[in-house]
Design a protein around this motif. Structure first.
Motif, PDB file in Angstrom:
ATOM      1  N   GLU A  80       0.829  -1.204   0.000  1.00  0.00           N
ATOM      2  CA  GLU A  80       0.000   0.000   0.000  1.00  0.00           C
ATOM      3  C   GLU A  80       0.867   1.259   0.000  1.00  0.00           C
ATOM      4  O   GLU A  80       0.611   2.208  -0.758  1.00  0.00           O
ATOM      5  CB  GLU A  80      -0.925  -0.005   1.217  1.00  0.00           C
ATOM      6  N   SER A  81       1.903   1.280   0.846  1.00  0.00           N
ATOM      7  CA  SER A  81       2.758   2.460   0.936  1.00  0.00           C
ATOM      8  C   SER A  81       3.580   2.665  -0.330  1.00  0.00           C
ATOM      9  O   SER A  81       3.704   3.798  -0.825  1.00  0.00           O
ATOM     10  CB  SER A  81       3.693   2.344   2.148  1.00  0.00           C
ATOM     11  N   GLN A  82       4.116   1.585  -0.882  1.00  0.00           N
ATOM     12  CA  GLN A  82       4.940   1.698  -2.080  1.00  0.00           C
ATOM     13  C   GLN A  82       4.101   2.095  -3.296  1.00  0.00           C
ATOM     14  O   GLN A  82       4.495   2.947  -4.092  1.00  0.00           O
ATOM     15  CB  GLN A  82       5.659   0.371  -2.359  1.00  0.00           C
ATOM     16  N   LEU A  83       2.941   1.479  -3.415  1.00  0.00           N
ATOM     17  CA  LEU A  83       2.063   1.766  -4.551  1.00  0.00           C
ATOM     18  C   LEU A  83       1.556   3.198  -4.499  1.00  0.00           C
ATOM     19  O   LEU A  83       1.441   3.871  -5.530  1.00  0.00           O
ATOM     20  CB  LEU A  83       0.891   0.777  -4.561  1.00  0.00           C
ATOM     21  N   SER A  84       1.279   3.690  -3.313  1.00  0.00           N
ATOM     22  CA  SER A  84       0.798   5.060  -3.157  1.00  0.00           C
ATOM     23  C   SER A  84       1.857   6.066  -3.617  1.00  0.00           C
ATOM     24  O   SER A  84       1.538   7.052  -4.302  1.00  0.00           O
ATOM     25  CB  SER A  84       0.428   5.316  -1.692  1.00  0.00           C
ATOM     26  N   ALA A  85       3.120   5.813  -3.250  1.00  0.00           N
ATOM     27  CA  ALA A  85       4.196   6.717  -3.665  1.00  0.00           C
ATOM     28  C   ALA A  85       4.388   6.695  -5.178  1.00  0.00           C
ATOM     29  O   ALA A  85       4.606   7.739  -5.810  1.00  0.00           O
ATOM     30  CB  ALA A  85       5.498   6.327  -2.963  1.00  0.00           C
TER      31      ALA A  85
END
Length: 200
Positions: A61-66
């Protein structure tokens, strides 16, 4: 007690002891006195598998959001070089962000490299780049980036290579970059930068 009763009791015991079994990370063996004297074993899956799945969701979730922020801020939507970014239905093979063009990940699904040289990007680099906490290489040489170089790069403690040359960045070199002790390569030529160079 007959065989059916024994199995029913075993199933109820498993339901009641399920949580404990996950915490102990051990197998529950329930023996049934069948006519042939055999036994059945019920093994609870190790809890690390469940924890790993939850951790993966959080990382992804964090990587995809960035990556989504970068995609939107740099006009990648109109570049033919990013046709496999965020298009899982048209390109199932590249649906996961670790398979996006220019993206490399480690075994834990953290993004470690963005190789986006000469890909027609323009616009600014978002501060959410700091969310890619294991990023080692960021390369956007010869694009049309504008704006300032984000201070967020100073939060990437594993950054080794930052290639920003041949763009239109303005402003100063972020002071925070001098604190990234892992940084080995920094290319900033052919931009509109000004001010002092931080002390390394």
């Amino acid at each position: 007690m007959n065989y059916k009763d024994t199995m029913a009791t075993a199933a109820m015991s498993l339901m009641l002891l399920g949580l404990a079994s996950f915490q102990e990370n051990s197998a529950i063996n329930v023996k049934a006195n069948s006519p042939c004297g055999s036994s059945m074993a019920f093994s609870a899956p190790p809890p690390i598998l469940l924890q790993r799945s939850l951790a993966d969701d959080s990382i992804e979730e964090s990587q995809l959001s960035a990556l989504q922020d970068l995609y939107n801020a740099t006009n990648a939507t109109s570049s033919s070089n990013f046709q496999d970014w965020f298009r899982p239905f048209t390109d199932p093979l590249h649906a996961h962000y670790c398979n996006f063009t220019g993206v490399s990940c480690d075994d834990d699904l953290y993004v470690i490299s963005l190789d986006l040289n000469q890909t027609g990007l323009l616009g600014t680099i978002p501060d959410s780049i700091r969310t890619l906490v294991r990023l080692r290489r960021f390369k956007v040489w010869m694009n049309d980036h504008v704006g300032v170089i984000p201070n967020a790069f100073g939060d990437l403690k594993e950054l080794e290579s930052l290639i920003l040359g041949q763009n239109s960045f303005v402003g100063t070199i972020p002071e925070g970059l001098s604190k990234v002790t892992s940084l080995r390569r920094l290319l900033l030529q052919s931009n509109d930068l000004s001010g002092a160079i931080p002390n390394w």
